[in-house]
Design an enzyme around this catalytic site. Structure first.
Site, PDB file in Angstrom:
ATOM      1  N   CYS A 127      13.286 -11.580  -7.989  1.00 42.93           N
ATOM      2  CA  CYS A 127      13.173 -10.638  -6.872  1.00 42.93           C
ATOM      3  C   CYS A 127      14.196 -10.983  -5.807  1.00 42.93           C
ATOM      4  O   CYS A 127      14.592 -10.142  -5.025  1.00 42.93           O
ATOM      5  CB  CYS A 127      11.770 -10.689  -6.307  1.00 42.93           C
ATOM      6  SG  CYS A 127      11.269 -12.363  -5.938  1.00 42.93           S
TER       7      CYS A 127
ATOM      8  N   GLU B 190       3.676  -9.126  -3.020  1.00 45.39           N
ATOM      9  CA  GLU B 190       5.098  -9.446  -2.874  1.00 45.39           C
ATOM     10  C   GLU B 190       5.818  -8.584  -3.894  1.00 45.39           C
ATOM     11  O   GLU B 190       5.515  -8.641  -5.087  1.00 45.39           O
ATOM     12  CB  GLU B 190       5.352 -10.935  -3.112  1.00 45.39           C
ATOM     13  CG  GLU B 190       4.625 -11.844  -2.111  1.00 45.39           C
ATOM     14  CD  GLU B 190       4.945 -11.546  -0.658  1.00 45.39           C
ATOM     15  OE1 GLU B 190       6.040 -11.024  -0.359  1.00 45.39           O
ATOM     16  OE2 GLU B 190       4.084 -11.792   0.207  1.00 45.39           O
TER      17      GLU B 190
END
Ligand code: NAD
Length: 537
Positions: A322, A288
């Protein structure tokens, strides 16, 4: 994916006078007064004595809180050897026995360990108490409990058995170790990247980020206190390239569980491809990575809800999520109200040492991050295509402080609209209301990432258009909410494009990557004649 009996961990408030506030404050005092020596841990054994790296508070970089041992090549090799020796026994434990370790860890963290983890996350990663509470307490507890639930559900997925035979799927671990490489920005992600494969019977080599080593070391100790056998998760802080080259160079490397930047994941993937024929099995690569998360407002949006989402989405944890809101598209008819409210709120926002609980923001993680963010702000300051509406001040005398910054861009493809900055910087493009159809295409095509995004509108048709037009622009899509704050069990997290493999942390989909199922068929009365009926004369 839902389960009736796993509940998300409640978020404590730490309001003045609350018992949790008093307990946390005394733990902060205790931890601030000590310097922890963080060892390499192989097979339960603490290894020190080699090269060490200092860890300081980002909001007070003269304040040393830990020294972290740097794993040597030999340490990493010893860890890999210990996996070879320990994995079979751990993987033979019934799921419920392995699960009990992680459920006990969740209960310990919900109780007596909560403040240790939160204080370490506050001091080491400069999180405010709320940001620490939703990360190192609640999210990590949720990962631990929900993954047990998902693992149980996975075991229930079984083939049918026809008359005269028994069929079964056995969820074996991977044959080798999983290499968990974890980021600085979430203690919970560090824990989860190591624990999820371990729950499925794998052994794990965990390389934490240096800047999160203190909280991550507490996570490791929590797991030990919960009864995790030595050697199931070996802890190897150290130089990323050295540790990775030994890990990926091993024939027993079976999987990578990574969260971090896109460039680093690309490098690791490349290295794995180059060595592919050497591995015993095709490794599982789960990563990720970065994001350039958008907030798109329609003319029908609620201006107050939008400006609050922009502020929280862009500035909480100094924009170092993020999923942080970092590019916004606001129609001209709405912008004056949104801008006024946003700038007004920003003028009241407090930033400083996270031990002062009235602060909304702390410092960014380290000097490198500080300089990178400062560089983007400087580019905007010098460009004719952008104006800085708020913030823009950087001060690293005591800690790495970057004031929350709003940039209005005239070019919707200005660099701060495209690249991940990973700091408290929001770029806004104001579009003409009638450009709405084209703006969807612009949002979709402006950045290479596909992690999170939000649409704000009260017009249902506009919501539907945005949802369809931006279908592949975000793996986590929000309607009238900020693009951050995914909760385990509620919004499985991850994105596509250059944001990663989208294996959805905190869901059964992620656990599937850490098993190599074996199909077993048993025939009760096997055939004893090779001839089929059609062959009879
Ligand atoms: P980073 O890529 O700098 O570091 C991540 C990990 O990789 C650390 O453990 C680091 O030591 C290691 N690493 C660094 N260089 C390496 C190399 N050459 N070889 C092997 N390992 C190496 O990322 P970070 O600064 O810790 O975290 C921020 C990044 O993580 C941002 O890009 C953010 O978007 C991303 N992130 C993504 C998610 C998600 O779920 N998509 C969640 C959190 C963070």
């Amino acid at each position: 994916m839902a389960s009736a009996h796993v509940q998300n961990e409640p978020i404590l408030t730490y309001a003045p006078g609350s018992p949790e506030r008093a307990a946390l404050e005394s733990e902060l005092v205790r931890q601030a007064a000590e310097v922890v020596n963080i060892p390499v841990i192989v097979n339960g054994e603490r290894i020190g004595g080699g090269e060490r790296l200092p860890v300081t508070c980002p909001h007070d970089h003269h304040h040393l809180i830990a020294n972290v041992q740097q794993a040597s090549t030999e340490n990493v090799q010893a860890a890999i050897q210990s996996h070879r020796e320990n994995q079979l026994e751990w993987s033979n434990w019934p799921l419920e026995e392995r699960a009990a370790v992680f459920l006990r860890a969740a209960d310990l963290l919900s109780g007596p360990w909560r403040h240790k983890l939160n204080a370490a996350t506050m001091l080491g990663q400069s999180k405010t108490v709320y940001q620490a509470e939703i990360d190192s307490a609640c999210e990590l507890i949720d990962f631990l409990r929900w993954n047990v639930q998902f693992a149980r559900e996975l075991q229930e997925l079984q083939p049918i058995s026809a008359a005269g035979a028994r069929n079964a799927l056995e969820y074996r671990p991977l044959e080798g170790f999983v290499y968990a490489v974890t980021p600085f920005n979430f203690t919970a992600i560090g824990g989860n990247l190591a624990c999820a494969p371990a729950l499925m019977g794998n052994s794990v080599l965990w390389k934490p980020a240096a800047t999160a080593a203190l909280s991550n070391y507490y996570v490791l100790q929590l797991l030990e206190a919960a009864g995790l056998p030595p050697g199931v998760i070996n802890f190897v802080p150290g130089d990323a390239k050295t540790v990775s080259s030994v890990a990926l160079g091993s024939t027993s490397f079976a999987g990578l569980h990574f969260t971090g930047s896109t460039a680093v994941f690309d490098n690791l993937w490349r290295s794995v491809s180059e060595q592919l024929p050497n591995y015993r099995s095709y490794p599982r690569l789960v990563g990720e990575t970065g994001g350039k998360d958008f907030v798109l407002a329609h003319a029908s949006a609620d201006a107050d809800a939008l400006s609050t989402a922009l502020l929280r989405g862009a500035c909480e944890y100094q924009g170092q999520k993020c999923s942080a809101a970092s590019r916004a598209y606001v129609p001209a008819s709405l912008w004056p109200r949104v801008k006024a409210r946003l700038l007004d709120d920003l003028s009241t926002l407090k930033m400083g040492d996270v031990r002062d609980l009235s602060n909304f923001m702390g410092a960014v993680i380290d000097q490198r991050a500080y300089e990178r963010i400062n560089g983007y702000i400087d580019t905007a300051r010098r460009s004719g295509e952008a104006s800085i509406l708020a913030g823009g001040q950087c001060d690293a005398r005591k800690g790495y402080f970057v004031s929350p910054t709003v940039i209005e861009v005239r070019d919707p493809r200005f660099v701060t609209m495209q690249e991940e900055i990973f700091g408290p910087v929001l770029s806004v493009y104001v579009y003409r209301d009638e450009e709405w159809p084209e703006i969807l295409k612009l949002v979709d095509e402006t950045s290479p990432y596909g992690l999170t995004g939000a649409v704000f509108a009260t017009d249902r048709a506009a919501i539907n258009e945005a949802s369809a037009g931006l279908r592949f622009a975000a793996g986590n899509f929000y309607v009238n909410d900020k693009p951050t704050g995914a909760v385990v069990g509620q919004q499985p997290f991850g994105g596509g494009r250059r944001s990663g493999t989208n294996d959805k942390a905190g869901s059964i989909l992620n656990l599937l990557r850490w098993v190599s199922p074996r199909t077993v068929k048993e025939t009760y009365v096997p055939a004893t004649d090779y001839r089929y009926p059609h062959m009879k004369g």
